[in-house]
Design a protein around this motif. Structure first.
Motif, short mmCIF file in Angstrom:
data_model
loop_
_atom_site.label_atom_id
_atom_site.label_comp_id
_atom_site.label_asym_id
_atom_site.label_seq_id
_atom_site.Cartn_x
_atom_site.Cartn_y
_atom_site.Cartn_z
N ASP A 208 0.80 -1.27 0.04
CA ASP A 208 -0.07 -0.14 0.08
C ASP A 208 0.67 1.31 0.01
OD1 ASP A 208 -1.90 1.86 0.42
OD2 ASP A 208 -2.07 1.62 2.70
N THR A 210 -0.69 4.32 -0.28
CA THR A 210 -1.54 5.63 -0.38
C THR A 210 -2.42 5.53 1.22
OG1 THR A 210 -3.35 4.50 -1.35
CG2 THR A 210 -1.89 5.66 -2.72
N ASP A 212 -4.75 3.28 2.28
CA ASP A 212 -5.96 2.72 2.19
C ASP A 212 -6.16 1.59 2.30
OD1 ASP A 212 -5.24 2.18 -0.28
OD2 ASP A 212 -6.75 3.01 -1.34
N ASP A 216 -0.95 -0.97 -4.38
CA ASP A 216 -0.83 -0.05 -5.68
C ASP A 216 0.39 -0.26 -6.31
OD1 ASP A 216 -2.85 1.62 -4.17
OD2 ASP A 216 -1.30 1.98 -2.53
N LYS A 230 -3.47 3.60 -8.11
CA LYS A 230 -4.17 3.16 -6.69
C LYS A 230 -4.96 2.01 -7.08
CE LYS A 230 -5.87 6.15 -3.99
NZ LYS A 230 -6.77 6.95 -3.24
N THR A 232 -8.05 -0.88 -6.09
CA THR A 232 -9.23 -0.57 -5.79
C THR A 232 -9.68 -1.70 -4.85
OG1 THR A 232 -9.94 -1.96 -7.77
CG2 THR A 232 -9.82 0.62 -7.90
N ALA A 287 -1.11 9.74 -1.06
CA ALA A 287 -1.15 9.43 -2.58
C ALA A 287 -0.64 10.73 -3.36
CB ALA A 287 -2.63 9.15 -3.05
N PRO A 290 3.61 10.21 -2.67
CA PRO A 290 3.81 9.06 -1.94
C PRO A 290 5.26 8.49 -1.73
CG PRO A 290 3.72 8.88 -4.46
CD PRO A 290 3.43 10.16 -4.34
#
Length: 308
Positions: A208, A210, A212, A216, A230, A232, A287, A290
Motif C-alpha cells: 500500500d 496511499t 487505504d 498499489d 491506486k 481498488t 497519494a 507517495p
C-alpha cells in the motif's frame, strides 16, 4: 525477548524446520531454473536456511515477522544468487550467498505473502523457458507453462480482495492481465486489466502506497515520468485512473519494491541508476506525494542482472 502468540510460534517452528531440511540439502548446487521440474529444496526454503546460518534465533525470527521483513533477492552476471536483509536502520545489511542455488535461466521472481500478515511465505519464479514455478514452506511445484508470452511479471500484493497475493503479467502487445492467487501458490485464470501498458518501461509495487490498505503500483513511461495506479480491491477493475508522481525517472535502469524497507509501516521503492548506485525512496502513505527524497544505499549494484 519478544512475546509470541501460539500461531506465530507454530509458524516460526515450521519455518525453522524447513530451513533445517534445506540446510542439509544445500551442499550441492541446484540448477533450479534450467528445467521445468522444480528442484528440492525450493529457493524459498534455501533463503530460510541462509537466515538461520546468519544467526537468526527463534526470537529474532519473531521480530523479523513483526517487522514484516521481505528480503531482496539478487542474481549476479555469473548466475549466482544472493539475498539482502534489512539492517534495522533504514537500509540493507551485507549480502548473504544462496550457495545451494544456481539461477541459470531465471527471468524474474517475486516473494509473496499468502495469508495477509505481510510476511513472505513463498516465491513465484519465472524462467526463460516460459515456466512459472512456486516455492514455499511446504516445497515447490510448477504452476504452468507458456509464460513466455509475457515480457513483465510481478506480484504487487493482494489486488483482488482475498488474503493471498496476486500476480500481474503484461504481454508483448501491452495488455496487462491479473491472476488471482489462491493463497497456496496456485492461480486462477487470468483477468484482463486493459491495454496500453506497453508505454511503460518499468512497473513496480509491493503493498500500500496511499494509506487505504490496498495494494498499489507505480509505472514509468518512456519519457521518464512516474505514475501511480491506486488499487481498488476489485479484481474486475483493480486500478483507479493514474496520477502523476513526477519526472526524471529515466535516470534509473531498475525500479522495484520489496515492501517496507525502513520498517515504518509504509511501502518503499528501490531504484538503481546507470552507474550502479542503489537509492531508497521511503514511502509517505500519501497519494499526492507517495515518496520522500531519495536516500543513497550504496554503489556496485550493476553487478546484478536481476533484482526482486
Amino acid at each position: 525477548m519478544a512475546t509470541t502468540t501460539g500461531r506465530t510460534r507454530r509458524r516460526i517452528a515450521a519455518r525453522l524446520a524447513a530451513a533445517a531440511v534445506a540446510a542439509v540439502l544445500a551442499g550441492t548446487a541446484v540448477p533450479a531454473f534450467a528445467a521445468d521440474t522444480p528442484s528440492t529444496p525450493s529457493p524459498f526454503t534455501l533463503a530460510q536456511a541462509v537466515k538461520g546460518k546468519a544467526g537468526l534465533a527463534a526470537a529474532q525470527q519473531d521480530e523479523e515477522e513483526k517487522s514484516r521483513i521481505r528480503p531482496l533477492f539478487a542474481v549476479d552476471r555469473s548466475d549466482r544468487a544472493w539475498m539482502y536483509l534489512r539492517d534495522g536502520n533504514g537500509g540493507l545489511a551485507g549480502r548473504l550467498s544462496l550457495d545451494g542455488l544456481d539461477a541459470r535461466g531465471l527471468k524474474d521472481g517475486a516473494f509473496v505473502d499468502q495469508d495477509g500478515d505481510s510476511a513472505p511465505d513463498g516465491m513465484w519464479l519465472w524462467d526463460t523457458r516460459g515456466s512459472l514455478q512456486y516455492g514455499g514452506e511446504d516445497g515447490s511445484f510448477r504452476v504452468g507453462g507458456g509464460w513466455n508470452i509475457y515480457d513483465k511479471v510481478l506480484s504487487p500484493g493482494n489486488l483482488g480482495g482475498a488474503k493471498g497475493g496476486d500476480l500481474l503479467a503484461r504481454d508483448s502487445s501491452g495488455t496487462l492481465y491479473l491472476y488471482l492467487g489462491y493463497g497456496d501458490g496456485k492461480l486462477t485464470s487470468r483477468y484482463k486489466v486493459g491495454g496500453g501498458w506497453g508505454q511503460y518501461t518499468q512497473i513496480a509495487g509491493n503493498g500500500d502506497l496511499t494509506g487505504d490498505s490496498k495494494a498499489d503500483i507505480v509505472a514509468r513511461d518512456k519519457a521518464g515520468t512516474l505514475w501511480l495506479y491506486k488499487g481498488t480491491g476489485n479484481h474486475k477493475a483493480p486500478f483507479a485512473q493514474r496520477t502523476k508522481i513526477g519526472g526524471g525517472w529515466n535516470a534509473y535502469n531498475t525500479l522495484l519494491s520489496i515492501g517496507d524497507v525502513d520498517v515504518d509501516g509504509k511501502t518503499d521503492l528501490l531504484a538503481r541508476d546507470g552507474s550502479g548506485v542503489l537509492w531508497l525512496y521511503k514511502g509517505t502513505g500519501n497519494a499526492a506525494t507517495p515518496y520522500k527524497q531519495r536516500v543513497k544505499i550504496g554503489g556496485g549494484w550493476n553487478t546484478y542482472r536481476l533484482l526482486f
